[in-house]
Design a protein around this motif. Structure first.
Motif, PDB file in Angstrom:
ATOM      1  N   SER A 194       0.827  -1.206   0.000  1.00  0.00           N
ATOM      2  CA  SER A 194       0.000   0.000   0.000  1.00  0.00           C
ATOM      3  C   SER A 194       0.861   1.255   0.000  1.00  0.00           C
ATOM      4  O   SER A 194       2.062   1.214   0.281  1.00  0.00           O
ATOM      5  CB  SER A 194      -0.902   0.002   1.234  1.00  0.00           C
ATOM      6  OG  SER A 194      -0.109   0.170   2.409  1.00  0.00           O
ATOM      7  N   VAL A 195       0.225   2.377  -0.293  1.00  0.00           N
ATOM      8  CA  VAL A 195       0.919   3.659  -0.200  1.00  0.00           C
ATOM      9  C   VAL A 195       1.344   3.914   1.242  1.00  0.00           C
ATOM     10  O   VAL A 195       2.411   4.480   1.500  1.00  0.00           O
ATOM     11  CB  VAL A 195       0.025   4.811  -0.717  1.00  0.00           C
ATOM     12  CG1 VAL A 195       0.706   6.163  -0.493  1.00  0.00           C
ATOM     13  CG2 VAL A 195      -0.268   4.628  -2.205  1.00  0.00           C
ATOM     14  N   ASP A 196       0.529   3.455   2.197  1.00  0.00           N
ATOM     15  CA  ASP A 196       0.909   3.565   3.610  1.00  0.00           C
ATOM     16  C   ASP A 196       2.252   2.872   3.864  1.00  0.00           C
ATOM     17  O   ASP A 196       3.095   3.392   4.609  1.00  0.00           O
ATOM     18  CB  ASP A 196      -0.159   2.924   4.507  1.00  0.00           C
ATOM     19  CG  ASP A 196      -1.449   3.726   4.554  1.00  0.00           C
ATOM     20  OD1 ASP A 196      -1.425   4.911   4.154  1.00  0.00           O
ATOM     21  OD2 ASP A 196      -2.466   3.172   4.981  1.00  0.00           O
ATOM     22  N   ASP A 197       2.436   1.695   3.246  1.00  0.00           N
ATOM     23  CA  ASP A 197       3.698   0.967   3.410  1.00  0.00           C
ATOM     24  C   ASP A 197       4.868   1.757   2.823  1.00  0.00           C
ATOM     25  O   ASP A 197       5.959   1.802   3.404  1.00  0.00           O
ATOM     26  CB  ASP A 197       3.624  -0.395   2.725  1.00  0.00           C
ATOM     27  CG  ASP A 197       2.663  -1.349   3.411  1.00  0.00           C
ATOM     28  OD1 ASP A 197       2.444  -1.189   4.630  1.00  0.00           O
ATOM     29  OD2 ASP A 197       2.128  -2.247   2.730  1.00  0.00           O
ATOM     30  N   VAL A 198       4.644   2.359   1.648  1.00  0.00           N
ATOM     31  CA  VAL A 198       5.700   3.149   1.013  1.00  0.00           C
ATOM     32  C   VAL A 198       6.075   4.327   1.904  1.00  0.00           C
ATOM     33  O   VAL A 198       7.262   4.600   2.133  1.00  0.00           O
ATOM     34  CB  VAL A 198       5.256   3.659  -0.373  1.00  0.00           C
ATOM     35  CG1 VAL A 198       6.355   4.524  -0.999  1.00  0.00           C
ATOM     36  CG2 VAL A 198       4.926   2.496  -1.301  1.00  0.00           C
ATOM     37  N   VAL A 199       5.075   5.026   2.412  1.00  0.00           N
ATOM     38  CA  VAL A 199       5.322   6.183   3.276  1.00  0.00           C
ATOM     39  C   VAL A 199       6.099   5.760   4.517  1.00  0.00           C
ATOM     40  O   VAL A 199       7.092   6.400   4.890  1.00  0.00           O
ATOM     41  CB  VAL A 199       3.988   6.849   3.676  1.00  0.00           C
ATOM     42  CG1 VAL A 199       4.219   7.893   4.774  1.00  0.00           C
ATOM     43  CG2 VAL A 199       3.337   7.503   2.463  1.00  0.00           C
ATOM     44  N   ARG A 200       5.658   4.698   5.167  1.00  0.00           N
ATOM     45  CA  ARG A 200       6.301   4.251   6.403  1.00  0.00           C
ATOM     46  C   ARG A 200       7.761   3.860   6.165  1.00  0.00           C
ATOM     47  O   ARG A 200       8.660   4.239   6.939  1.00  0.00           O
ATOM     48  CB  ARG A 200       5.533   3.073   6.998  1.00  0.00           C
ATOM     49  CG  ARG A 200       6.086   2.600   8.341  1.00  0.00           C
ATOM     50  CD  ARG A 200       5.217   1.552   8.978  1.00  0.00           C
ATOM     51  NE  ARG A 200       5.164   0.329   8.178  1.00  0.00           N
ATOM     52  CZ  ARG A 200       4.102  -0.027   7.448  1.00  0.00           C
ATOM     53  NH1 ARG A 200       3.025   0.742   7.422  1.00  0.00           N
ATOM     54  NH2 ARG A 200       4.118  -1.147   6.754  1.00  0.00           N
ATOM     55  N   ASN A 201       8.021   3.128   5.097  1.00  0.00           N
ATOM     56  CA  ASN A 201       9.397   2.714   4.798  1.00  0.00           C
ATOM     57  C   ASN A 201      10.273   3.895   4.396  1.00  0.00           C
ATOM     58  O   ASN A 201      11.438   3.976   4.809  1.00  0.00           O
ATOM     59  CB  ASN A 201       9.392   1.655   3.693  1.00  0.00           C
ATOM     60  CG  ASN A 201       9.084   0.266   4.202  1.00  0.00           C
ATOM     61  OD1 ASN A 201       9.982  -0.460   4.608  1.00  0.00           O
ATOM     62  ND2 ASN A 201       7.817  -0.107   4.190  1.00  0.00           N
ATOM     63  N   ALA A 202       9.730   4.804   3.609  1.00  0.00           N
ATOM     64  CA  ALA A 202      10.505   5.978   3.198  1.00  0.00           C
ATOM     65  C   ALA A 202      10.854   6.846   4.404  1.00  0.00           C
ATOM     66  O   ALA A 202      11.990   7.331   4.532  1.00  0.00           O
ATOM     67  CB  ALA A 202       9.720   6.790   2.167  1.00  0.00           C
ATOM     68  N   GLN A 203       9.889   7.055   5.283  1.00  0.00           N
ATOM     69  CA  GLN A 203      10.151   7.857   6.469  1.00  0.00           C
ATOM     70  C   GLN A 203      11.208   7.208   7.354  1.00  0.00           C
ATOM     71  O   GLN A 203      12.105   7.892   7.867  1.00  0.00           O
ATOM     72  CB  GLN A 203       8.856   8.060   7.252  1.00  0.00           C
ATOM     73  CG  GLN A 203       7.883   9.030   6.585  1.00  0.00           C
ATOM     74  CD  GLN A 203       6.570   9.130   7.335  1.00  0.00           C
ATOM     75  OE1 GLN A 203       6.126   8.169   7.954  1.00  0.00           O
ATOM     76  NE2 GLN A 203       5.952  10.289   7.301  1.00  0.00           N
ATOM     77  N   ALA A 204      11.110   5.894   7.541  1.00  0.00           N
ATOM     78  CA  ALA A 204      12.090   5.196   8.370  1.00  0.00           C
ATOM     79  C   ALA A 204      13.487   5.285   7.752  1.00  0.00           C
ATOM     80  O   ALA A 204      14.482   5.519   8.453  1.00  0.00           O
ATOM     81  CB  ALA A 204      11.692   3.734   8.550  1.00  0.00           C
ATOM     82  N   PHE A 205      13.577   5.117   6.436  1.00  0.00           N
ATOM     83  CA  PHE A 205      14.844   5.161   5.729  1.00  0.00           C
ATOM     84  C   PHE A 205      15.482   6.546   5.838  1.00  0.00           C
ATOM     85  O   PHE A 205      16.675   6.694   6.170  1.00  0.00           O
ATOM     86  CB  PHE A 205      14.612   4.797   4.266  1.00  0.00           C
ATOM     87  CG  PHE A 205      15.836   4.879   3.405  1.00  0.00           C
ATOM     88  CD1 PHE A 205      16.830   3.909   3.470  1.00  0.00           C
ATOM     89  CD2 PHE A 205      16.005   5.934   2.526  1.00  0.00           C
ATOM     90  CE1 PHE A 205      17.945   3.974   2.665  1.00  0.00           C
ATOM     91  CE2 PHE A 205      17.122   6.017   1.704  1.00  0.00           C
ATOM     92  CZ  PHE A 205      18.105   5.028   1.784  1.00  0.00           C
ATOM     93  N   ILE A 206      14.681   7.588   5.589  1.00  0.00           N
ATOM     94  CA  ILE A 206      15.204   8.952   5.609  1.00  0.00           C
ATOM     95  C   ILE A 206      15.536   9.390   7.034  1.00  0.00           C
ATOM     96  O   ILE A 206      16.567  10.027   7.281  1.00  0.00           O
ATOM     97  CB  ILE A 206      14.211   9.910   4.934  1.00  0.00           C
ATOM     98  CG1 ILE A 206      14.113   9.582   3.433  1.00  0.00           C
ATOM     99  CG2 ILE A 206      14.627  11.365   5.129  1.00  0.00           C
ATOM    100  CD1 ILE A 206      12.991  10.286   2.719  1.00  0.00           C
ATOM    101  N   ARG A 207      14.674   9.034   7.981  1.00  0.00           N
ATOM    102  CA  ARG A 207      14.949   9.400   9.377  1.00  0.00           C
ATOM    103  C   ARG A 207      16.255   8.769   9.856  1.00  0.00           C
ATOM    104  O   ARG A 207      17.069   9.410  10.535  1.00  0.00           O
ATOM    105  CB  ARG A 207      13.793   8.960  10.269  1.00  0.00           C
ATOM    106  CG  ARG A 207      13.877   9.496  11.698  1.00  0.00           C
ATOM    107  CD  ARG A 207      12.768   8.936  12.557  1.00  0.00           C
ATOM    108  NE  ARG A 207      11.456   9.441  12.182  1.00  0.00           N
ATOM    109  CZ  ARG A 207      10.931  10.559  12.647  1.00  0.00           C
ATOM    110  NH1 ARG A 207      11.629  11.326  13.490  1.00  0.00           N
ATOM    111  NH2 ARG A 207       9.723  10.934  12.274  1.00  0.00           N
TER     112      ARG A 207
END
Length: 213
Positions: A194-207
């Motif tokens: 899901s887009v939720d999964d993309v957002v969560r992974n991107a945020q974790a990666f960037i953070r």
């Protein structure tokens, strides 16, 4: 994929009142062009495809746009202009006292959701930026520069607050973040999560990339 919305950005001359029949037809053509351009790219976009999606006869397009290039230029500009408006609105809703890294995370989510589930215009603009001739990207480039200023401010504030690593080149950091989230339009499909999964992974990666070791 969720249905994509027309842009909130008004094109030149568009009034705040209810669109006329002519205005609705023009908007329908633009929506269709954004969808076709996002899926088939600059080289593959045909006006007959746009007309089919818009449920109009192809010659009717020329009543609103002088050429295929004029139609593409409009879509490319609207894609970035609406993305900038969306980001500004998202940041304006952040509660006072929110930390600078969390503000970046809000921006990451706003960008990803807009390009992946909200706007065909943004998808088309991002995906075709390197394909469309330079003379068709004048307004898009100006909007991209304004959009970049918002991100530059977010990154700079986090750096000045010492909320992120101090050994990073801020320009490179901004470009790498933008490259990461822009590239999602090329590989993501609902089959990959899901887009939720993309957002969560991107945020974790960037953070994680921003954090002090």
């Amino acid at each position: 994929m969720a249905s994509r919305k027309s842009p909130s950005t008004k094109t030149p001359g568009e009034a705040d009142t209810v669109l006329s029949k002519s205005g609705k037809s023009r908007a329908r053509i633009l929506d269709a062009a954004a969808k076709v351009l996002s899926e088939k790219g600059y080289a593959g976009m045909r006006l007959t495809d746009v007309a089919e999606v818009a449920e109009l006869q192809a010659p009717a397009i020329y009543y609103y746009f002088k050429s295929r290039e004029d139609l593409i230029e409009e879509v490319m500009w609207v894609g970035i202009a609406d993305m900038r408006t969306n980001l500004e609105n998202a940041l304006a809703e952040i509660p006072d006292g929110t930390g600078p890294v969390d503000r970046i995370m809000v921006a990451v989510e706003a960008h990803l959701r807009h390009e992946l589930e909200i706007s065909d215009y943004s998808t088309a603009s991002i995906r075709n930026s390197g394909q469309v001739p330079e003379h068709l990207r004048t307004r898009q480039n100006a909007e991209t520069a304004e959009y970049g200023k918002i991100w530059r401010s977010l990154v700079r504030q986090a750096y000045e607050d010492q909320a992120i690593r101090q050994d990073l080149d801020l320009y490179m950091l901004q470009m790498l973040i933008m490259g990461c989230i822009n590239w999602a339009v090329e590989w993501w499909t609902p089959r990959r999560g899901s887009v939720d999964d993309v957002v969560r992974n991107a945020q974790a990666f960037i953070r994680s990339a921003l954090a002090e070791s």
